[in-house]
Design an enzyme around this catalytic site. Structure first.
Site, mmCIF file in Angstrom:
data_model
loop_
_atom_site.group_PDB
_atom_site.id
_atom_site.type_symbol
_atom_site.label_atom_id
_atom_site.label_comp_id
_atom_site.label_asym_id
_atom_site.label_seq_id
_atom_site.Cartn_x
_atom_site.Cartn_y
_atom_site.Cartn_z
ATOM 1 N N HIS A 304 0.738 3.830 -12.428
ATOM 2 C CA HIS A 304 -0.645 3.975 -13.283
ATOM 3 C C HIS A 304 -1.267 2.722 -13.103
ATOM 4 C CE1 HIS A 304 -3.784 5.311 -15.925
ATOM 5 N NE2 HIS A 304 -3.774 6.334 -15.424
ATOM 6 N N ASP A 361 0.080 13.535 -14.261
ATOM 7 C CA ASP A 361 0.204 14.187 -13.381
ATOM 8 C C ASP A 361 1.430 14.868 -12.943
ATOM 9 O OD1 ASP A 361 -2.764 14.316 -12.842
ATOM 10 O OD2 ASP A 361 -2.557 12.476 -11.837
HETATM 11 C C1 LIG Z 1 -1.653 4.868 -9.457
HETATM 12 C C2 LIG Z 1 -1.774 3.793 -8.226
HETATM 13 C C3 LIG Z 1 -2.815 4.197 -7.712
HETATM 14 C C4 LIG Z 1 -1.753 2.581 -8.986
HETATM 15 O O1 LIG Z 1 -1.985 1.569 -8.248
HETATM 16 P P1 LIG Z 1 -2.013 -0.046 -8.598
HETATM 17 O O2 LIG Z 1 -2.096 -0.313 -10.013
HETATM 18 O O3 LIG Z 1 -3.168 -0.533 -7.616
HETATM 19 O O4 LIG Z 1 -0.763 -0.643 -7.924
HETATM 20 P P2 LIG Z 1 -0.392 -0.792 -6.410
HETATM 21 O O5 LIG Z 1 -0.951 -0.096 -5.490
HETATM 22 O O6 LIG Z 1 -0.965 -2.175 -6.288
HETATM 23 O O7 LIG Z 1 1.265 -0.851 -6.612
HETATM 24 C C5 LIG Z 1 2.053 -1.733 -7.124
HETATM 25 C C6 LIG Z 1 3.329 -1.969 -6.294
HETATM 26 O O8 LIG Z 1 4.132 -0.462 -6.631
HETATM 27 C C7 LIG Z 1 4.261 0.109 -5.541
HETATM 28 N N1 LIG Z 1 3.980 1.459 -5.853
HETATM 29 C C8 LIG Z 1 2.979 1.857 -6.612
HETATM 30 N N2 LIG Z 1 2.752 3.298 -6.869
HETATM 31 C C9 LIG Z 1 3.961 3.739 -6.225
HETATM 32 C C10 LIG Z 1 4.674 5.009 -5.930
HETATM 33 N N3 LIG Z 1 4.009 5.822 -6.527
HETATM 34 N N4 LIG Z 1 5.460 5.124 -5.059
HETATM 35 C C11 LIG Z 1 6.150 3.915 -4.402
HETATM 36 N N5 LIG Z 1 5.566 2.872 -4.865
HETATM 37 C C12 LIG Z 1 4.620 2.492 -5.503
HETATM 38 C C13 LIG Z 1 3.248 -0.385 -4.348
HETATM 39 O O9 LIG Z 1 3.958 -0.279 -3.228
HETATM 40 C C14 LIG Z 1 3.518 -1.869 -4.746
HETATM 41 O O10 LIG Z 1 4.292 -2.449 -4.317
HETATM 42 P P3 LIG Z 1 4.515 -4.119 -3.852
HETATM 43 O O11 LIG Z 1 4.308 -4.839 -4.955
HETATM 44 O O12 LIG Z 1 5.777 -4.099 -3.322
HETATM 45 O O13 LIG Z 1 3.492 -4.279 -2.696
HETATM 46 C C15 LIG Z 1 -0.308 3.960 -7.657
HETATM 47 O O14 LIG Z 1 0.662 3.713 -8.524
HETATM 48 C C16 LIG Z 1 -0.155 5.289 -7.013
HETATM 49 O O15 LIG Z 1 -0.602 5.273 -5.768
HETATM 50 N N6 LIG Z 1 0.358 6.221 -7.559
HETATM 51 C C17 LIG Z 1 0.822 7.544 -6.917
HETATM 52 C C18 LIG Z 1 -0.302 8.257 -6.857
HETATM 53 C C19 LIG Z 1 -0.645 8.926 -8.512
HETATM 54 O O16 LIG Z 1 0.128 9.602 -8.861
HETATM 55 N N7 LIG Z 1 -1.787 8.762 -9.013
HETATM 56 C C20 LIG Z 1 -2.214 9.284 -10.207
HETATM 57 C C21 LIG Z 1 -2.793 8.202 -11.185
HETATM 58 S S1 LIG Z 1 -3.041 9.062 -12.772
#
Ligand SMILES: CC(C)(COP(=O)(O)OP(=O)(O)OC[C@H]1O[C@@H](n2cnc3c(N)ncnc32)[C@H](O)[C@@H]1OP(=O)(O)O)[C@@H](O)C(=O)NCCC(=O)NCCS
Length: 425
Positions: A304, A361
């Site tokens: 998140h 979710d």
């Molecule tokens: C929610 C989300 C967009 C948050 O993104 P964010 O705060 O920008 O975090 P980042 O995308 O920069 O991720 C940080 C690290 O965790 C990893 N990561 C984040 N979510 C992940 C997941 N669901 N599965 C695997 N790896 C994940 C990223 O690859 C990144 O790794 P790195 O540091 O080695 O590059 C992201 O966690 C995600 O895509 N989750 C899945 C979608 C989801 O459930 N969304 C609902 C939100 S309520």
């Protein structure tokens, strides 16, 4: 604690006020930064940017806290009705019984949509995603209520728009599903409460009596409360700050929710669990895929943007999920896979190091599935829950007369160059 922040730029020290919120959150007020220094800040994705002060929702991602107007989400989910929470978010206080009755009656009066709108539905292909239909329908409401285009209309007129939206969104959401099924639309029944009425419009048929299961009503009430607000909704505030009408503003909020990285994640979670199930249920294999940087696959429902410890809504929803499935006597293999996945991921160094926990979710999709809500409607359900939060954010923003939202950028493109005739390129 210092109440000014000092920033040194090109040899000059500038001072900026520090703003402290009621929960001791601190921010550097840089609203005069560009005027005084010529610099702007750069913060892609707004991870460090507070766009406004707000009295609506408090969220502490490190501690896993979520409160609406000061009330813990755990208490509201346990004790309140969705309309009570909607009133709280929009008007700032829990309603008295008389206020709640008046609010409900007013919403019940506006549940019908104009008959002409039914024709719009017929023009959509049967396979149209209900989010696309819903966002267009909500924007279309502005054409039936042109007075809503006047940003200077009275507070009473604005309140009527708020009640209309709360009343009509369930009708339009249910009809977007009926349309996809090519089933006849069911008109709202105003003697039913908010959640029951929505379920009735979704699942009843004109040919038969339909009894809405109270267990399902209660579960829906809880889910909608958990989604009702989540502090800053920049899309709604940015669109609203242009003085676009409330219908268009909420339609933009619905569109922003649609993506798989936001509200669309609940649909993605179920699709992912189904895929894992069909693939033989080897959870370790899918966890490995999620960790593989060469593989675009992510564990949907994990991680998140702000909760870096745990998502308090996920805790409530996990328990609710167990309760509801057992009350409804459903044995869903998806729930077993979800639990296994959660266990493996929570013990894995990759997920631990990145603070990736199940979010709201992760379990909401399993509950919606148990309630009979089809997968492509999951994000619509999220929108139904989030509506009071969007309205509250819009109301606060307009009442505070916030300026139009317009971030700056740092241009990194070409410097001036002369046009080249096409024959010479
Ligand atoms: C929610 C989300 C967009 C948050 O993104 P964010 O705060 O920008 O975090 P980042 O995308 O920069 O991720 C940080 C690290 O965790 C990893 N990561 C984040 N979510 C992940 C997941 N669901 N599965 C695997 N790896 C994940 C990223 O690859 C990144 O790794 P790195 O540091 O080695 O590059 C992201 O966690 C995600 O895509 N989750 C899945 C979608 C989801 O459930 N969304 C609902 C939100 S309520």
């Amino acid at each position: 604690m210092s109440n000014v922040a000092k920033i040194e730029l090109d040899g000059t020290v500038y001072e900026f006020p520090v703003v402290v919120g009621s929960e001791n959150e601190k921010a550097i007020d840089i609203s005069k930064l560009r005027d005084t220094t010529g610099y702007v800040t750069l913060d892609t994705g707004y991870k460090n940017t507070g766009a406004t002060t707000s009295k609506i929702t408090f969220l502490d991602g490190e501690e896993g806290i979520l409160r609406y107007r000061g009330y813990p989400i755990e208490q509201l989910a346990e004790k309140a009705s969705f309309l009570e929470v909607a009133y709280l978010l929009i008007y700032g206080e829990l309603p008295t019984q008389a206020q709640l009755d008046e609010f409900k009656t007013s919403i019940q009066k506006h549940t019908l949509v104009h008959e002409d709108m039914k024709q719009f539905f017929e023009a959509y292909p049967a396979k149209a995603h209900p989010m696309g239909v819903l966002s267009s329908m909500i924007c279309s409401l502005s054409t039936f209520y042109p007075e809503s285009l006047d940003p200077n209309r009275s507070a009473e007129a604005k309140n009527l728009t708020i009640h209309r939206l709360l009343a009509k969104l369930p009708t339009l959401a249910a009809w977007s599903y009926k349309n996809a099924m090519r089933h006849p639309f069911m008109y709202p029944r105003n003697e039913f409460d908010y959640c029951k009425n929505f379920l009735y419009m979704m699942f009843a048929m004109p040919t038969e009596d339909y009894n809405v299961d109270p267990v399902v009503v209660e579960a829906l009430n809880k889910l909608l409360i958990l989604h009702a607000d989540h502090e800053q909704k920049s899309t709604v505030r940015i669109v609203g700050s242009s003085q676009a009408n409330l219908y268009a503003t909420i339609s933009a909020g619905i569109s922003a929710l649609w993506g798989p990285l936001h509200g669309g994640a609940n649909q993605e979670v179920i699709e992912m669990l189904e895929k894992i199930h069909q693939d033989g249920g080897d959870v370790d294999k899918w966890v490995a895929k999620a960790k593989d940087k060469e593989d675009p696959f992510r564990l949907m429902g994990f991680g998140h943007r702000v909760y870096k410890n745990f998502d308090p809504r996920a805790k409530i929803i996990k328990k609710a999920c167990d309760d509801i499935l057992s009350k409804l006597g459903i044995n869903d293999p998806m729930l077993e896979i979800a639990k296994k996945l959660e266990k493996v991921a929570l013990e894995d160094e990759y997920f631990k190091a990145r603070n990736l926990y199940p979010n709201v979710d992760f379990y909401s999709g399993i509950i919606y599935k148990a309630l009979g809500i089809p997968t492509e409607m999951f994000t619509v359900m999220f929108a139904l829950g989030r509506l009071p939060g969007w309205i509250a954010q819009w109301k606060e923003m307009t009442e505070n007369k916030e300026p139009i939202g317009r971030p700056r950028q740092i241009y990194t493109g070409e410097t001036p160059r002369d046009y080249v005739e096409i024959s010479k390129r």
